[in-house]
Design a protein around this motif. Structure first.
Motif, short mmCIF file in Angstrom:
data_model
loop_
_atom_site.label_atom_id
_atom_site.label_comp_id
_atom_site.label_asym_id
_atom_site.label_seq_id
_atom_site.Cartn_x
_atom_site.Cartn_y
_atom_site.Cartn_z
N GLY A 68 53.10 43.99 43.97
CA GLY A 68 52.88 42.93 44.69
C GLY A 68 51.64 42.55 45.36
N PHE A 69 50.16 43.61 45.96
CA PHE A 69 49.55 43.71 46.86
C PHE A 69 48.42 43.71 45.48
CE2 PHE A 69 50.60 46.44 50.46
CZ PHE A 69 49.80 44.80 51.26
N MET A 70 48.29 43.91 44.34
CA MET A 70 47.58 43.67 43.02
C MET A 70 47.60 42.49 43.06
SD MET A 70 48.14 47.53 40.93
CE MET A 70 47.35 46.78 39.94
N MET A 71 48.89 41.93 42.30
CA MET A 71 48.96 40.45 42.29
C MET A 71 47.94 39.44 42.83
SD MET A 71 52.98 40.66 40.18
CE MET A 71 52.84 38.62 39.80
N ILE A 103 45.11 37.41 42.19
CA ILE A 103 45.05 35.61 42.42
C ILE A 103 44.12 34.71 43.47
CG2 ILE A 103 46.44 33.80 43.34
CD1 ILE A 103 48.55 35.12 41.76
N VAL A 104 43.74 35.83 44.40
CA VAL A 104 42.12 35.75 45.18
C VAL A 104 41.41 35.73 44.36
CG1 VAL A 104 41.54 36.29 47.33
CG2 VAL A 104 43.87 35.95 47.62
N ILE A 105 40.97 36.72 43.99
CA ILE A 105 39.70 36.50 42.77
C ILE A 105 39.30 35.84 42.23
CG2 ILE A 105 38.28 38.16 41.19
CD1 ILE A 105 39.73 40.80 42.77
N SER A 106 40.86 35.05 41.63
CA SER A 106 40.31 34.39 40.32
C SER A 106 40.74 32.77 40.99
CB SER A 106 41.61 34.18 39.59
OG SER A 106 42.30 33.43 40.54
N ILE A 107 40.68 32.68 42.23
CA ILE A 107 40.46 31.09 43.00
C ILE A 107 38.76 31.79 43.72
CG2 ILE A 107 40.64 30.35 45.07
CD1 ILE A 107 44.02 30.88 44.90
N PHE A 108 38.49 32.45 43.70
CA PHE A 108 36.60 32.80 44.43
C PHE A 108 35.91 32.34 43.37
CE2 PHE A 108 39.66 33.42 48.47
CZ PHE A 108 38.72 32.52 49.79
N TRP A 109 36.36 33.21 42.15
CA TRP A 109 35.56 33.93 41.56
C TRP A 109 34.85 32.70 39.93
CZ3 TRP A 109 31.23 36.69 42.53
CH2 TRP A 109 30.72 37.23 43.68
N LEU A 110 37.10 32.61 39.68
CA LEU A 110 36.87 31.62 38.44
C LEU A 110 36.54 30.19 38.27
CD1 LEU A 110 40.15 33.75 36.84
CD2 LEU A 110 36.93 33.92 36.18
N ARG A 111 37.02 30.03 39.79
CA ARG A 111 37.58 28.45 39.81
C ARG A 111 36.48 27.41 39.66
NH1 ARG A 111 41.92 25.00 43.94
NH2 ARG A 111 41.64 23.18 43.15
N PRO A 112 35.80 28.29 40.27
CA PRO A 112 33.91 27.28 40.66
C PRO A 112 33.09 26.99 39.49
CG PRO A 112 34.20 29.34 42.64
CD PRO A 112 34.78 29.34 41.70
N SER A 113 33.55 28.07 38.28
CA SER A 113 32.94 28.00 37.22
C SER A 113 34.09 26.52 36.18
CB SER A 113 32.72 29.72 36.45
OG SER A 113 34.12 30.25 36.09
N LEU A 114 35.03 27.12 36.01
CA LEU A 114 35.91 26.18 35.29
C LEU A 114 36.20 24.75 36.58
CD1 LEU A 114 39.34 28.42 35.58
CD2 LEU A 114 38.04 27.45 33.50
#
Lengths: 188, 165
Positions: free
Chosen positions: B96-99, B103-114
């Motif tokens: 659960g923690f890993m998920m 998710i948090v990492i994807s929001i902060f790092w992937l979303r701006p580039s997308l």
């Protein structure tokens, strides 16, 4: 009893030698019960190993006032029952075991007489249900009292007597097959 | 006591598993009934023989094997202890923690580039300078003889953005 309690405490603290000392007086009995239940040395050792792991794991549940011997045998009995059930489920394995069974305890140093005795024991015990076999082995092979046997089996003394009665009757009948009746009529 | 009842009790009588009163009743019947007495003797003989067989077939641990089994049992406890670790280290919680962390990492790092890719906007030079100066490459050419300097500013597509002396 005091020593036993002290050993339990030490074993709970992770003292391996205390655990060994605690089980040492019962090691042969445990192994033989498992051996007679399975008819195979290796399987008996596996059952004892599993039982010992369970004993170590649940040692904190053991209350010092209780009888350690009964508790240990109860665990061995449960593990042996589980083993028996698993084995029954897999018919292929059972057949394999039967094939091995005749030569399971055989080693080159064992003489013909021992093999003959082993076969006789197997012939007698195979008609007993696991419960009857366990009751008979505890009472007649390990020398447990009816009450102790009942505690190990988790049943009443009356139930133990009933199973013991059935087991001895079946054994007597099998025994008469091995040794025909004529032999007894001469002796009476 | 009748033969039928005695025969039912004989197996227990042979192993001394009857109460005193029952045992004495069976005993008195046996003294007067040869048929039951014969059956009783068969019980006694069969029990003795089978006990003897079981005794002769008793096995024992090899000392080294026994010690090894004890060690394995103790090791089994250690692994069980690990299983009973506090809640943050239980497998389900760890997953659960890993998920959540992913998710948090994807929001902060992937979303701006997308966001940038999806919008299709070409950032101008001034914006590049302000927001992401690392995307603007500055090149300076210096003449050895005259000391004349030429500065080129190139965006990430290597388009000339600004030139100065």
């Amino acid at each position: 009893m005091k020593d036993e309690a002290a050993l339990v405490d030490k074993a709970l603290g992770g003292d391996e030698s205390a655990f060994e000392e605690l089980l040492h007086p019962y090691r042969k009995g445990m192994l033989n019960i498992a051996y007679q239940m399975t008819g195979n040395t290796e399987e008996a050792r596996d059952i004892c190993q599993t039982a010992m792991i369970k004993v170590f794991k649940h040692l904190k549940r053991f209350r010092p006032g209780k009888n350690l011997k009964n508790w240990l045998y109860k665990i061995v009995k449960n593990v042996a029952n589980d083993f028996y059930r698993k084995k029954k489920r897999d018919e292929r394995l059972k057949e394999e075991h039967k094939k091995r069974g005749v030569s399971a305890g055989y080693s080159p140093e064992k003489d013909f007489l021992n093999r003959e005795i082993k076969e006789k024991i197997e012939a007698c015990l195979k008609y007993l249900s696991p419960r009857e076999k366990m009751v008979f082995l505890l009472r007649d092979a390990e020398g447990f009292s009816i009450k102790e046997t009942a505690r190990v089996m988790g049943s009443s003394s009356q139930s133990v007597r009933t199973h013991l009665c059935r087991a001895r009757r079946k054994l007597r009948l099998e025994f008469e097959k091995i040794y025909p009746k004529g032999r007894w009529s001469n002796e009476v | 006591m009748k033969c039928k009842k005695v025969k039912r009790l004989l197996s227990l009588y042979a192993g001394n598993d009857l109460s005193l009163s029952m045992a004495s009743a069976v005993k008195s019947h046996l003294s007067s009934c040869p048929e039951c007495r014969r059956e009783y003797k068969v019980y006694i003989q069969s029990l003795q023989e089978i006990k003897g067989w079981l005794k002769s077939e008793r096995i024992d641990w090899d000392e080294a094997e026994w010690q090894q089994s004890v060690k394995r049992a103790a090791a089994g406890k250690i692994t069980q202890k690990k299983k009973l670790a506090p809640w943050p280290f239980k497998p389900a919680w760890a997953l659960g923690f890993m998920m959540v962390i992913s998710i948090v990492i994807s929001i902060f790092w992937l979303r701006p580039s997308l966001f940038r890719e999806r919008s299709g906007l070409q950032p101008d030079a001034a914006l590049i300078k302000q927001t992401s100066p690392q995307e603007v490459v500055e090149m300076t050419l210096v003449s050895r003889e005259t000391g004349f300097k030429i500065k080129w500013f190139l965006n990430k597509n290597f388009n000339l953005e600004e030139e100065s002396e």
